[in-house]
Design a protein around this motif. Structure first.
Motif, PDB file in Angstrom:
ATOM      1  N   ILE A 260       0.857  -1.186   0.000  1.00 45.00           N
ATOM      2  CA  ILE A 260       0.000   0.000   0.000  1.00 45.00           C
ATOM      3  C   ILE A 260       0.894   1.237   0.000  1.00 45.00           C
ATOM      4  CG2 ILE A 260      -1.644   1.359   1.363  1.00 45.00           C
ATOM      5  CD1 ILE A 260      -2.908  -1.227   2.278  1.00 45.00           C
ATOM      6  N   VAL A 261       0.605   2.192  -0.875  1.00 48.76           N
ATOM      7  CA  VAL A 261       1.407   3.409  -1.009  1.00 48.76           C
ATOM      8  C   VAL A 261       0.581   4.606  -0.546  1.00 48.76           C
ATOM      9  CG1 VAL A 261       2.714   4.887  -2.586  1.00 48.76           C
ATOM     10  CG2 VAL A 261       2.645   2.403  -2.958  1.00 48.76           C
ATOM     11  N   LEU A 262       1.174   5.442   0.321  1.00 45.42           N
ATOM     12  CA  LEU A 262       0.508   6.618   0.862  1.00 45.42           C
ATOM     13  C   LEU A 262       1.071   7.885   0.221  1.00 45.42           C
ATOM     14  CD1 LEU A 262       0.490   5.667   4.673  1.00 45.42           C
ATOM     15  CD2 LEU A 262      -1.291   5.248   2.968  1.00 45.42           C
ATOM     16  N   ASP A 263       0.210   8.693  -0.353  1.00 41.80           N
ATOM     17  CA  ASP A 263       0.630   9.946  -0.968  1.00 41.80           C
ATOM     18  C   ASP A 263       1.040  10.968   0.096  1.00 41.80           C
ATOM     19  OD1 ASP A 263       0.188   9.109  -3.585  1.00 41.80           O
ATOM     20  OD2 ASP A 263      -1.923   9.723  -3.550  1.00 41.80           O
ATOM     21  N   LYS A 264       1.895  11.898  -0.302  1.00 39.18           N
ATOM     22  CA  LYS A 264       2.333  13.004   0.558  1.00 39.18           C
ATOM     23  C   LYS A 264       2.833  12.487   1.903  1.00 39.18           C
ATOM     24  CE  LYS A 264      -0.646  16.437  -1.622  1.00 39.18           C
ATOM     25  NZ  LYS A 264      -1.703  17.466  -1.430  1.00 39.18           N
ATOM     26  N   THR A 265       3.610  11.413   1.855  1.00 43.74           N
ATOM     27  CA  THR A 265       4.141  10.781   3.060  1.00 43.74           C
ATOM     28  C   THR A 265       5.604  10.443   2.815  1.00 43.74           C
ATOM     29  OG1 THR A 265       1.970   9.803   3.493  1.00 43.74           O
ATOM     30  CG2 THR A 265       3.829   8.919   4.739  1.00 43.74           C
ATOM     31  N   GLY A 266       6.447  10.725   3.812  1.00 45.04           N
ATOM     32  CA  GLY A 266       7.860  10.411   3.712  1.00 45.04           C
ATOM     33  C   GLY A 266       8.188   9.064   4.323  1.00 45.04           C
ATOM     34  N   HIS A 267       9.290   9.024   5.062  1.00 45.02           N
ATOM     35  CA  HIS A 267       9.794   7.765   5.610  1.00 45.02           C
ATOM     36  C   HIS A 267       9.213   7.439   6.972  1.00 45.02           C
ATOM     37  CE1 HIS A 267      12.608   4.489   6.149  1.00 45.02           C
ATOM     38  NE2 HIS A 267      13.087   5.027   7.259  1.00 45.02           N
ATOM     39  N   LEU A 268       8.788   8.448   7.723  1.00 43.60           N
ATOM     40  CA  LEU A 268       8.404   8.250   9.130  1.00 43.60           C
ATOM     41  C   LEU A 268       6.895   8.065   9.265  1.00 43.60           C
ATOM     42  CD1 LEU A 268      10.358   8.137  11.528  1.00 43.60           C
ATOM     43  CD2 LEU A 268       9.730  10.485  12.080  1.00 43.60           C
ATOM     44  N   THR A 269       6.383   7.059   8.593  1.00 42.49           N
ATOM     45  CA  THR A 269       4.936   6.842   8.487  1.00 42.49           C
ATOM     46  C   THR A 269       4.191   6.835   9.821  1.00 42.49           C
ATOM     47  OG1 THR A 269       5.525   5.435   6.617  1.00 42.49           O
ATOM     48  CG2 THR A 269       3.209   5.460   7.289  1.00 42.49           C
ATOM     49  N   PRO A 270       4.655   6.101  10.858  1.00 40.31           N
ATOM     50  CA  PRO A 270       3.892   6.078  12.114  1.00 40.31           C
ATOM     51  C   PRO A 270       3.727   7.449  12.777  1.00 40.31           C
ATOM     52  CG  PRO A 270       5.454   4.270  12.049  1.00 40.31           C
ATOM     53  CD  PRO A 270       5.782   5.165  10.890  1.00 40.31           C
ATOM     54  N   GLU A 271       4.639   8.389  12.471  1.00 44.64           N
ATOM     55  CA  GLU A 271       4.520   9.737  13.024  1.00 44.64           C
ATOM     56  C   GLU A 271       3.807  10.681  12.063  1.00 44.64           C
ATOM     57  OE1 GLU A 271       6.982  11.607  15.615  1.00 44.64           O
ATOM     58  OE2 GLU A 271       8.565  10.100  15.669  1.00 44.64           O
ATOM     59  N   GLU A 272       4.046  10.522  10.785  1.00 42.75           N
ATOM     60  CA  GLU A 272       3.430  11.409   9.804  1.00 42.75           C
ATOM     61  C   GLU A 272       1.941  11.109   9.607  1.00 42.75           C
ATOM     62  OE1 GLU A 272       5.885  12.438   6.229  1.00 42.75           O
ATOM     63  OE2 GLU A 272       7.033  10.695   6.888  1.00 42.75           O
ATOM     64  N   ARG A 273       1.596   9.825   9.641  1.00 43.09           N
ATOM     65  CA  ARG A 273       0.213   9.414   9.373  1.00 43.09           C
ATOM     66  C   ARG A 273      -0.264   8.434  10.439  1.00 43.09           C
ATOM     67  NH1 ARG A 273      -0.762   9.825   3.779  1.00 43.09           N
ATOM     68  NH2 ARG A 273      -2.868   9.102   4.252  1.00 43.09           N
TER      69      ARG A 273
END
Length: 287
Positions: A260-273
């Motif tokens: 699954i690919v998340l737009d407007k998201t960098g490497h730190l997924t658990p903190e960003e999203r």
């Protein structure tokens, strides 16, 4: 060995912070017990991080699951003993020993970045322990560090070289700017949380020098093909640390995986999203 504990305000859920000796190293972990939970999540953070990086998703998941969040040696509050072998294989074996010591059942691995690769080592070593694997921007296909750097790590001043490199890369704040898509998400509390393990003494830098020579590289395609555990791969489309192409290749080489690919998201997924992270975990575990 030191142990601390803090009880939450409910009969069915308790939170304990522990430091315990496992496989010759002091291992720090946070244990969010939930007597009503049917599944245990084992959270493994990424390089230069700690269990602090899961601070947004744990409160959202602890009512539904039992949770273990562990600090990878030598990071965070875990031990930095130079007698310990900081290889992925040995760290994975150490975490499996912890799981057995705690007598955990129905365990699903949740790994971010380097923590994802350690999780894959765990699944390869003892697949029968794990129900599912969820990897957020997992490292993949990295080779062992160059022989010249391994030689350098043996020198008496190696820890100073490691510290200098971290500073030259922009320090904690500079590195955080590289791993998030929206730089406005970086707060002073976030910077201090990631900085804390590196300001007390130089033990972490001595250990990082040894870590660099102990790390044997990521799993091969042949080993990845052996992992049959259902696996969810989650990637930020704008990840500049572990590019999306790595996720696409892992999706090919892990026989029972989905990407699954998340737009407007960098490497730190658990903190960003964090909300989306929790939704994906719950859907995959429960579905």
């Amino acid at each position: 060995m030191a142990t601390t504990a803090k009880k939450l305000h409910t009969l069915n859920r308790q939170h304990y912070s522990h430091v315990t000796k496992i496989n010759g190293i002091d291992l720090y972990y946070e244990y969010y017990q939930n007597a009503n939970a049917k599944e245990t999540l084992f959270l493994i953070h990424g390089f230069l991080a700690s269990s602090f990086s899961f601070r947004y998703i744990i409160p959202k998941l602890m009512n539904q699951y039992q949770i273990i969040a562990v600090d990878i040696p030598p990071f965070g509050k875990s031990g930095k003993d130079l007698k310990f072998t900081f290889s992925y294989e040995n760290i994975a074996a150490t975490f499996i020993q912890l799981i057995k010591k705690l007598k955990l059942n129905k365990v699903s691995l949740v790994g971010h970045s380097m923590g994802g690769q350690i999780g894959l080592y765990m699944a390869l070593q003892q697949p029968e322990i794990f129900d599912k694997i969820i990897l957020f921007a997992s490292s993949g296909y990295l080779q062992q560090v160059r022989k010249s750097l391994i030689f350098l790590s043996y020198l008496p001043f190696a820890h100073k070289f490691v510290k200098k490199k971290l500073i030259e890369s922009g320090g904690v704040e500079g590195n955080l700017k590289k791993v998030v898509y929206d730089k406005n998400q970086i707060t002073e509390d976030m910077i201090q949380g990631y900085l804390e393990p590196y300001i007390e003494d130089d033990a972490i830098f001595h250990a990082l020098a040894k870590f660099s020579r102990d790390r044997e590289g990521d799993l091969s395609k042949k080993d990845l093909n052996k992992i049959q555990t259902p696996c969810l791969l989650v990637w930020g489309k704008e990840d500049q640390i572990v590019p999306l192409q790595v996720g696409k290749q892992l999706n090919i080489d892990l026989p029972n995986s989905n990407l699954i690919v998340l737009d407007k998201t960098g490497h730190l997924t658990p903190e960003e999203r964090p909300e989306e992270t929790c939704r994906l975990i719950q859907k995959f575990i429960d579905g």
